[in-house]
Each structure stands twice: as C-alpha cells, then as structure tokens.
Motif scaffolding. Structure first.
Motif, short mmCIF file in Angstrom:
data_model
loop_
_atom_site.label_atom_id
_atom_site.label_comp_id
_atom_site.label_asym_id
_atom_site.label_seq_id
_atom_site.Cartn_x
_atom_site.Cartn_y
_atom_site.Cartn_z
N LEU A 1 -6.59 2.39 0.68
CA LEU A 1 -5.97 3.72 0.74
C LEU A 1 -7.02 4.83 0.83
CD1 LEU A 1 -2.98 3.37 -1.76
CD2 LEU A 1 -2.88 3.50 0.75
N HIS B 1 -5.95 8.45 2.42
CA HIS B 1 -4.68 8.80 1.77
C HIS B 1 -4.82 9.11 0.28
CE1 HIS B 1 -2.90 7.76 5.49
NE2 HIS B 1 -2.89 6.46 5.32
N VAL B 2 -5.87 8.58 -0.35
CA VAL B 2 -6.03 8.71 -1.80
C VAL B 2 -7.47 9.05 -2.13
CG1 VAL B 2 -5.98 7.38 -3.96
CG2 VAL B 2 -4.16 7.09 -2.32
N ILE C 1 -2.27 13.76 3.29
CA ILE C 1 -1.13 12.83 3.22
C ILE C 1 0.12 13.51 2.65
CG2 ILE C 1 -1.59 11.84 0.94
CD1 ILE C 1 -0.35 9.99 4.09
N SER D 1 -3.42 12.06 -4.40
CA SER D 1 -3.19 11.95 -2.96
C SER D 1 -4.15 12.90 -2.26
CB SER D 1 -1.75 12.31 -2.63
OG SER D 1 -1.46 13.63 -3.03
N LEU E 1 1.18 4.21 -2.75
CA LEU E 1 1.02 5.61 -2.38
C LEU E 1 2.22 6.44 -2.86
CD1 LEU E 1 -0.58 7.81 -0.97
CD2 LEU E 1 0.42 7.05 1.20
N ASP F 1 0.83 -1.20 0.00
CA ASP F 1 0.00 0.00 0.00
C ASP F 1 0.87 1.26 0.00
OD1 ASP F 1 -1.93 -1.94 0.27
OD2 ASP F 1 -2.86 -1.08 2.04
#
Length: 191
Positions: free
Chosen positions: A106, A111-112, A132, A128, A70, A66
């Motif tokens: 994610l 985070h995404v 993050i 993103s 990212l 993951d």
C-alpha cells in the motif's frame, strides 16, 4: 446452522418447554421466521458490503485484502482513531508479518503513509495518503449518500433502537469469537 427450524422448515422447538408453538401459526413460529428474515438481511448486507470492497479493489487495481485494509485505515481516520499496524492486523485478520507485507504494498502504491505521532516514537500510526482520500470519496460517495437517504426515512428513536440492536449483536459476536470460537470453533460432533 440452527435457527429453531428443521431441515424441512418445521419448528424444532419443544412445545413442552414453553417456547414452542402449540400450532403451526403460533407466535413462536412467527418469531422464528422474523429472526430468520433479520439474520438473512444482515448476512445479505454483509455480503453486499464485501462486494463493495471487492469492487473498490478492482477500481484501484488492488488485491481485495489490500483494499479491505485501506478501507479500515480510511474509516479509522474518519472516526478520529487512526490505526496502528497491530490494530489493522486484528481488523483484517492477518498475522503481523502478512500485515507488514500488505502495508509495504500500500505504501509503494502511494495509498498509505506510516507516521510517528505519539510521544512514544516506537508507535506507528497509519494514515491514508492525500491522493487516495478523494478517490475513496468518489467511489464510496454514492454509497454514503444512499445509506443516509435510506436511514433518513426512519425516525431518530427507531434508528437509536436499531443502533442498540446492532451493538448487542456485535458484542454477542465479539464474545463468541473471544470464547467459544477462540481456537477456530467448537469441537465437531463425532461421526
């Protein structure tokens, strides 16, 4: 792996073919040792980069795959070419199904985000999340600074030659992966 050296460290090059050294201190042996050192340095750098990504994963409380995804998403954004899920799948060597599950994790972690920025509304772009990026910059900031300092010690023309060298190595690896290793690798020798 073959590097022109036998298991005992001796040269496996045939002096008759014009590439081998006539004596132990020959140019071909020195070149072979230099190539070995460069290849070892590249391998070690790759291992260190992988370790940075693993530590980033631990720092964020993520699985290493993951975190690697990212990092790819953040890097692509920094380069002005955000990824689609299909392109991310290629970059992290996962199936489309496994990538979809990874992206869901994610997204749930915040985070995404998936956006639709193309005129073709079917095209998904990975971005993103706003929270993050500062965390990634805090983690990778010292890395970026030290790498920039290390490269600043070399004149621009040397960096340019190294960039060309890395480009050649990358295109060679891309060709190998697309051809000789497309189906997992060459046929193993018979026992």
């Amino acid at each position: 792996m073959t590097n022109g050296r036998g298991a005992d460290g001796s040269s496996t090059a045939d002096p008759a073919d014009g590439r081998g050294a006539a004596d132990e201190g020959g140019t071909a042996d020195r070149d072979s040792v230099r190539v070995d050192r460069v290849m070892d340095g590249l391998r070690a750098f790759g291992a260190n980069y992988t370790e940075f990504t693993r530590r980033f994963a631990t720092w964020l409380g993520l699985h290493s795959t993951d975190a690697a995804a990212l990092v790819e998403i953040l890097y692509a954004e920094d380069q002005g070419a955000p990824l689609s899920p299909a392109r991310l799948s290629e970059r992290v060597s996962l199936s489309s199904g496994a990538t979809a599950i990874l992206l869901k994790r994610l997204e749930q972690a915040g985070h995404v985000v998936r956006t639709r920025e193309s005129a073709d509304r079917r095209v998904v772009t990975l971005r993103s999340s706003p929270d993050i990026r500062p965390r990634a910059m805090a983690f990778f900031g010292p890395y970026s600074e030290r790498m920039a300092e290390a490269m600043a010690a070399y004149p621009p023309e040397e960096i340019e030659r190294f960039e060309q060298f890395l480009g050649t190595l990358r295109s060679t690896m891309d060709a190998l992966l697309a051809n000789e290793y497309e189906n997992g690798g060459p046929t193993p020798p018979a026992p």
